[in-house]
Design a protein around this motif. Structure first.
Motif, mmCIF file in Angstrom:
data_model
loop_
_atom_site.group_PDB
_atom_site.id
_atom_site.type_symbol
_atom_site.label_atom_id
_atom_site.label_comp_id
_atom_site.label_asym_id
_atom_site.label_seq_id
_atom_site.Cartn_x
_atom_site.Cartn_y
_atom_site.Cartn_z
ATOM 1 N N LEU B 18 34.061 31.762 65.215
ATOM 2 C CA LEU B 18 34.526 32.287 66.507
ATOM 3 C C LEU B 18 36.038 32.475 66.492
ATOM 4 N N GLU B 21 36.996 35.460 64.411
ATOM 5 C CA GLU B 21 36.695 36.717 65.106
ATOM 6 C C GLU B 21 37.760 37.023 66.153
ATOM 7 N N ARG B 22 38.083 35.997 66.934
ATOM 8 C CA ARG B 22 39.066 36.217 68.004
ATOM 9 C C ARG B 22 40.453 36.496 67.428
ATOM 10 N N ALA B 23 40.810 35.754 66.396
ATOM 11 C CA ALA B 23 42.115 35.993 65.773
ATOM 12 C C ALA B 23 42.157 37.402 65.187
ATOM 13 N N GLY B 24 41.028 37.843 64.624
ATOM 14 C CA GLY B 24 40.951 39.200 64.084
ATOM 15 C C GLY B 24 41.140 40.246 65.174
ATOM 16 N N ASP B 25 40.730 39.898 66.397
ATOM 17 C CA ASP B 25 40.888 40.795 67.548
ATOM 18 C C ASP B 25 42.280 40.710 68.169
ATOM 19 N N ASP B 27 43.875 37.534 69.044
ATOM 20 C CA ASP B 27 44.091 36.346 69.876
ATOM 21 C C ASP B 27 44.956 35.319 69.111
ATOM 22 N N LEU B 71 43.103 39.282 58.678
ATOM 23 C CA LEU B 71 41.914 38.801 59.385
ATOM 24 C C LEU B 71 40.995 39.913 59.908
ATOM 25 N N PRO B 72 41.546 41.029 60.426
ATOM 26 C CA PRO B 72 40.629 42.064 60.932
ATOM 27 C C PRO B 72 39.687 42.581 59.846
#
Lengths: 198, 188
Positions: B18, B21-25, B27, B71-72
């Motif tokens: 999780l 995913e968020r860091a890739g977005d 965050d 990360l993305p």
């Protein structure tokens, strides 16, 4: 390079024994089983493995905790570029205005608003559609981690309505669907504060 | 860095997948939570690879910047820990390469052979002796050993990380192992 041999008579190398120890197989297994020198070599290799594991555990302990100043200091000095994504046009009060918001800002809004619901944490979000054309249909897809004890259908309904209200207020996107995938079910972190550490 | 200074508590308990995913977005709070969770391991790993705490912190900093930007593109967010470790290893090796012109690699006297002063309580233990023996290995061997044992890299991965042949990796690992076994048996 000279191979390291265990003993003068046996001729097996430490490397061969190490391969045997870590793969569990050797063309030479019968010899290894019956050779005292090989058995001593295997015992030494196991001791080294055990000691190495202990040393790594100590190293990590001595590196300091993640909530200590050394790491905060590193984090404070990072210059992380923002992930803007596509530019979403906004209608201005004057025809000459050129206003837009970034896809990254909208996704951040979705996370922030979604996280306020008690039963879920928002994961990855995707906006599908032509964001750069005003009024084009856009679907939102999001991954969600749900907490135990919150019925998923009700959670999805609440999430959909909260998100569509927020998106209507803060964006001019024409959201035609919100697809929610519950990708994980976990214990509620807020309900078990003793597991968090500090 | 920008963004909230403290991640919400809920992020500290969230899964690696999780957070990734968020860091890739984008965050940053999720990214900080990942960094806090795996930072100590990254630092310990980089410290053994470089032999210096200051170099280790440089490597961790560089690795975190790279993690953020890559990360993305991370395909398997659940495997983010191993991925961060591989990036840390590459950055630690780079930090060493940048200063390799100053010091001849294999003759280098380590300024930080491992456990710090706080470990004096266990001085004399075999574990501490192993740490010292590891610090005395030629740098090329030590790197292979640490990448293998701490990073869990295969010989092929180590060869790619260091830009050498798989045969050289096997040779260095064998020599490192032989030296460590010999020293360890002497302590008994």
């Amino acid at each position: 390079m000279t191979p390291v041999t265990i003993g003068a008579d046996c001729g097996r190398t430490l490397e061969e024994l190490s391969d045997y120890l870590h793969t569990g197989s050797s063309p030479d297994a019968e010899h290894v089983h019956n050779c005292p020198q090989c058995q001593a070599g295997l015992a030494a290799l196991r001791r080294l493995d055990d000691l190495t594991a202990e040393l790594i555990a100590l190293d990590i302990l001595q590196a300091g905790r993640g909530d200590e100043p050394w790491l905060q200091n590193i984090l404070d000095h990072l210059r992380l570029e923002t992930r803007a994504g596509r530019a979403i046009p906004l209608a201005g009060a004057h025809p000459d205005d050129d206003l837009s918001e970034t896809e990254g800002a909208v996704i951040a809004l979705i996370r922030t608003v979604g996280d306020t619901l008690p039963g879920a944490t928002i994961g990855k979000c995707w906006l599908h559609g032509d964001l750069t054309s005003a009024g084009a249909p856009v679907t939102l897809h999001l991954n969600v981690t749900a907490f135990w004890g919150h019925p998923v259908p009700g959670l999805a309904r609440a999430l959909r309505s909260t998100l569509s209200d927020a998106l209507a207020l803060h964006t001019e996107l024409n959201i035609t669907a919100i697809d929610i995938a519950v990708t994980d079910l976990v214990e509620d972190a807020a309900a078990t504060p003793e597991r968090i550490g500090t | 860095m920008t963004g909230p200074g403290k991640a919400p508590r809920r992020l500290d308990a969230a899964s690696d997948a999780l957070l990734a995913e968020r860091a890739g977005d984008g965050d940053t709070a999720a990214f900080e939570a990942l960094a806090r969770r795996h930072g100590p391991l990254m630092r310990a790993y980089a410290r053994r690879l470089t032999g210096s705490l200051a170099d280790a912190d440089d490597a961790v900093q560089e690795a975190l910047v790279r993690c953020w930007s890559q990360l993305p593109a991370l395909r398997d967010p659940a495997a983010v820990r191993g991925w961060m470790m591989r990036i840390t290893a590459r950055c630690a090796i780079n930090v060493l390469r940048r200063r390799k012109y100053d010091i001849a690699l294999d003759e280098e006297t380590r300024d930080d052979p491992g456990p710090g002063p706080e470990s004096r309580a266990v001085t004399g233990s075999s574990m501490t002796a192993l740490g010292k023996a590891l610090g005395r290995l030629p740098e090329a061997q030590r790197q292979c050993w640490v990448l293998r044992k701490m990073g869990g890299q295969s010989c092929e991965e180590i060869a790619r990380t260091l830009g050498i042949s798989t045969e050289s990796v096997r040779g260095r690992l064998a020599r490192a192992q032989a030296t460590l076994i010999k020293e360890m048996e002497a302590w008994r």
